[in-house]
Write a protein that holds these residues in place. Structure first.
Motif, PDB file in Angstrom:
ATOM      1  N   GLU A 267     -17.467  31.856 122.111  1.00 20.06           N
ATOM      2  CA  GLU A 267     -16.598  30.924 121.411  1.00 20.06           C
ATOM      3  C   GLU A 267     -16.209  29.776 122.342  1.00 20.06           C
ATOM      4  OE1 GLU A 267     -16.674  34.757 119.455  1.00 20.06           O
ATOM      5  OE2 GLU A 267     -16.150  34.221 121.511  1.00 20.06           O
ATOM      6  N   TYR A 268     -16.289  28.558 121.829  1.00 18.63           N
ATOM      7  CA  TYR A 268     -16.000  27.397 122.667  1.00 18.63           C
ATOM      8  C   TYR A 268     -15.424  26.267 121.840  1.00 18.63           C
ATOM      9  CZ  TYR A 268     -20.387  25.290 120.913  1.00 18.63           C
ATOM     10  OH  TYR A 268     -21.383  24.761 120.125  1.00 18.63           O
ATOM     11  N   VAL A 269     -14.952  25.247 122.528  1.00 19.25           N
ATOM     12  CA  VAL A 269     -14.386  24.068 121.897  1.00 19.25           C
ATOM     13  C   VAL A 269     -15.002  22.836 122.542  1.00 19.25           C
ATOM     14  CG1 VAL A 269     -12.441  23.958 123.500  1.00 19.25           C
ATOM     15  CG2 VAL A 269     -12.210  22.915 121.245  1.00 19.25           C
ATOM     16  N   THR A 270     -15.098  21.761 121.791  1.00 16.87           N
ATOM     17  CA  THR A 270     -15.526  20.469 122.331  1.00 16.87           C
ATOM     18  C   THR A 270     -14.531  19.400 121.896  1.00 16.87           C
ATOM     19  OG1 THR A 270     -16.884  19.908 120.403  1.00 16.87           O
ATOM     20  CG2 THR A 270     -17.967  21.111 122.198  1.00 16.87           C
ATOM     21  N   GLY A 271     -14.553  18.295 122.605  1.00 21.09           N
ATOM     22  CA  GLY A 271     -13.769  17.146 122.195  1.00 21.09           C
ATOM     23  C   GLY A 271     -12.273  17.321 122.343  1.00 21.09           C
ATOM     24  N   ILE A 464     -14.896  27.004 127.219  1.00 19.51           N
ATOM     25  CA  ILE A 464     -14.725  28.328 126.625  1.00 19.51           C
ATOM     26  C   ILE A 464     -13.365  28.441 125.935  1.00 19.51           C
ATOM     27  CG2 ILE A 464     -16.240  29.472 128.285  1.00 19.51           C
ATOM     28  CD1 ILE A 464     -13.661  30.571 129.627  1.00 19.51           C
ATOM     29  N   ARG A 465     -13.324  29.232 124.860  1.00 21.02           N
ATOM     30  CA  ARG A 465     -12.061  29.715 124.332  1.00 21.02           C
ATOM     31  C   ARG A 465     -11.632  30.822 125.288  1.00 21.02           C
ATOM     32  NH1 ARG A 465      -9.592  26.391 120.640  1.00 21.02           N
ATOM     33  NH2 ARG A 465     -10.974  25.883 118.896  1.00 21.02           N
ATOM     34  N   ALA A 466     -10.648  30.542 126.101  1.00 19.97           N
ATOM     35  CA  ALA A 466     -10.330  31.401 127.234  1.00 19.97           C
ATOM     36  C   ALA A 466      -9.135  32.310 126.952  1.00 19.97           C
ATOM     37  CB  ALA A 466     -10.044  30.540 128.465  1.00 19.97           C
ATOM     38  N   GLU A 467      -9.001  33.335 127.787  1.00 16.56           N
ATOM     39  CA  GLU A 467      -7.815  34.176 127.712  1.00 16.56           C
ATOM     40  C   GLU A 467      -6.559  33.355 127.961  1.00 16.56           C
ATOM     41  OE1 GLU A 467      -7.682  37.741 129.967  1.00 16.56           O
ATOM     42  OE2 GLU A 467      -9.108  38.753 128.647  1.00 16.56           O
TER      43      GLU A 467
END
Length: 613
Positions: A267-271, A464-467
């Motif tokens: 799972e990740y994010v951009t922008g 990353i969608r991180a802890e």
């Protein structure tokens, strides 16, 4: 199939999971970036049998395109490049991407006893310091205590390399603080190929002992996963087109754009995130996934008085000559002009440009100052061009179709060539004339035929969608002061109990593809939390570059050279610690005794966990 599903980070932020949790129920899949998962439940097969079968029988999904290289489907069995002796290569840690973070991770893991395989898309390791031709952007304390021991060793070795191999003047050779280019951006402005030589030198003992294997001109095209674990990454040689599997208990993504994240369905994010997700004062009202900082195709240019090195008119010259950045607050005029937006005030600014006297923009990233070298070594001073005037705004080179990515990169190169042509023919001179014809491309310095850097300077990656995600209110000066109700002079950045390093730089966001002008605001010397290096779900994939758990805003201070190196080094030590303890990374953060022991190892190896009081 992929679907969006709400989830919540441990720090209370709302997040969007790009893939359903039900993906865990598929025991093993080969995933291509952006494509559907391919394969089926292979119950009853061990991993080796599965990998052999999938390599021989399953077509690969279209991979997340490496920059400027369209990925093609392959239905052929695995074929190994001539210099690889097996269809499947195994290691303790596989690092995809040979940038600064990747090199630091490889060095740290190897010195802690791991066997490492590191790939690199270009033929130069070192990322922004070498193939992207960006002299180091660093904090003012870097010479003494602003980075890790190994990063400071890298800087010392660069100076020593000049002393051993270049005809320096006696004064320059004796200068303990030698700055070969005397540039203004750093206390150590140097040629990219020197950093390449030094990084190669630092890795040499581990390469000789087969502790580290470096695969140049290789890109990831797919990945095998079992539940929340990455089993293998398939890479393709850009020389031969052949493909092979890399297998390890741990993987690090040190690519410039987070290429492994879509391939492994991490799972990740951009922008730019929405303010309702992050709570950041400078965040957007709504999530804008395509709104990223501009990227830049850098180049080296020398100035030789009295000579004419004017290049042919670039193909897109007329477009870029007339281009006005479509951003708000408004740019002061055309992009190709010495007047540009002051990053802090956003008002008009003219930093100046005079290669005769090496002042203004020419001095800013100057990497060769002839006065440091014996007469005749260089015909002229050399400067690296990474300026506001060649930041590319029309689009992003990833998270889009391969042909569009290639188009953006080609056009960004045209912008850089157009800037050079403008400097040669139109830039105002103090005597009232136009153009500096003595400006000359130096392809040899960046190692390319066209004189442009081997790889674009990417400021903002997939993340990353991180802890734990570092936000503006953790490190921004104004945001901290407002949060704590104290004067700015009395606040410090958030202290993280799970710190794995330190960094310091302004929150510096360049104009963006979404139409934003600079966001350049003060930040506080900060720490790198271990939680930002841990994906929320995937157990054995770690970010080793700009793809950690930061936001669009805080990426602006976590993306610079010494911080990326620290991130990679922490990842290398963490992988080794987990192999030794037979643990997964999130256990290290969750268990106080493991965290303390791990942080002790980092400190023993010269990784500073906190700024001096």
């Amino acid at each position: 199939p992929p679907e969006e599903k709400s989830d919540r980070n441990c720090d209370g932020r709302m997040a969007v999971c790009h893939y359903a949790r039900s993906c865990r129920q598929i025991p093993v899949v080969w995933a291509g970036g952006g494509g559907q998962a391919q394969g089926m439940n292979q119950s009853g097969l061990d991993r080796r049998s599965f990998l052999k079968r999938v390599g021989a029988t399953l077509p690969l999904a279209v991979g997340a395109s490496s920059l400027a290289h369209a990925e093609l489907e392959s239905t052929a069995p695995l074929v190994t490049p001539k210099n690889i002796s097996a269809k499947e290569l195994r290691a303790d840690l596989v690092i995809i991407g040979g940038g600064l973070g990747g090199c630091a991770a490889a060095l740290a893991a190897a010195r802690n006893g791991l066997r490492v395989i590191m790939t690199e898309e270009t033929d130069w390791i070192g990322g922004q310091l070498t193939s992207q031709a960006v002299p180091p952007d660093e904090n003012p304390w870097i010479e003494a205590h602003g980075g890790t021991r190994s990063y400071q060793e890298l800087r010392t070795r660069i100076r020593d390399y000049y002393r051993r191999n270049f005809p320096l003047t006696a004064a320059a050779k004796a200068n303990a603080m030698l700055n070969p280019g005397s540039g203004g951006v750093s206390k150590l402005c140097h040629e990219p190929r020197v950093a390449l030589a030094v990084l190669t030198e630092m890795l040499a003992p581990f390469v000789a002992s087969s502790r580290v294997q470096i695969l140049l001109r290789a890109v990831p095209v797919s990945a095998a996963t079992t539940g929340d674990k990455v089993e293998a990454v398939r890479v393709r040689s850009l020389e031969s087109g052949n493909e092979f599997n890399l297998v390890a208990p741990f993987f690090a993504d040190a690519t410039e754009t987070g290429e492994l994240l879509p391939l492994t369905k991490t799972e990740y994010v951009t922008g730019a995130e929405a303010q309702k997700e992050t709570g950041e004062p400078n965040a957007k009202a709504e999530y804008q996934p395509q709104n990223m900082q501009a990227f830049t195709c850098c180049f080296a240019m020398e100035y030789i008085h009295g000579e004419d090195h004017t290049i042919e008119t670039p193909r897109e010259w007329e477009f870029w000559r007339d281009y006005v950045p479509p951003i708000k607050p408004a740019w002061p005029g055309k992009l190709l002009d010495l007047v540009y937006s002051n990053p802090v005030t956003l008002g008009p600014r003219n930093y100046g440009f005079n290669p005769e006297k090496a002042t203004g923009l020419f001095h800013y990233r100057r990497i060769v100052d002839r006065s440091n070298f014996v007469a005749g070594t260089y015909a002229g001073d050399v400067s690296l061009v990474n300026w506001p005037q060649n930041d590319y705004l029309p689009g992003n080179p990833f998270e889009c179709a391969p042909d569009l990515a290639a188009k953006h990169i080609a056009s960004a190169k045209q912008l850089s060539l157009s800037l050079l042509y403008w400097l040669q023919t139109k830039a105002p001179r103090p005597d009232g004339g136009e153009g500096w014809k003595g400006l000359k491309l130096r392809p040899d310095i960046v190692g390319t035929e066209d004189g442009l850097a081997k790889y674009p300077y990417i400021r903002e990656s997939r993340r990353i969608r991180a802890e734990f995600t570092v936000c503006e209110q953790h490190v921004g000066t104004d945001a901290r002061a407002k949060l704590l109700g104290k004067p700015k002079e009395e606040v410090k950045a958030e202290e993280f109990a799970d710190s794995v390093g330190i960094g310091s730089y302004r929150i510096d966001l360049h104009p963006s593809t979404g139409g934003d002008n600079y966001i350049d605001i003060a930040s506080l010397p900060f720490q790198i939390p271990l939680g930002a290096l841990l994906p929320k779900r995937v157990e054995n994939l770690l970010p080793a570059s700009k793809n950690l758990g930061v936001t669009h805003i805080t990426n602006g201070c976590y993306r610079l050279h010494p911080v990326e190196w620290n991130i990679g080094e922490a990842v290398g030590v963490l992988a080794a610690f987990c192999v030794m303890k037979k643990r997964v990374p999130r256990e290290v953060r969750a268990k106080a005794e493991l965290l303390k022991e791990f942080q002790g190892q980092l400190a023993d190896q010269g990784v500073r966990l906190a700024w001096a009081k």
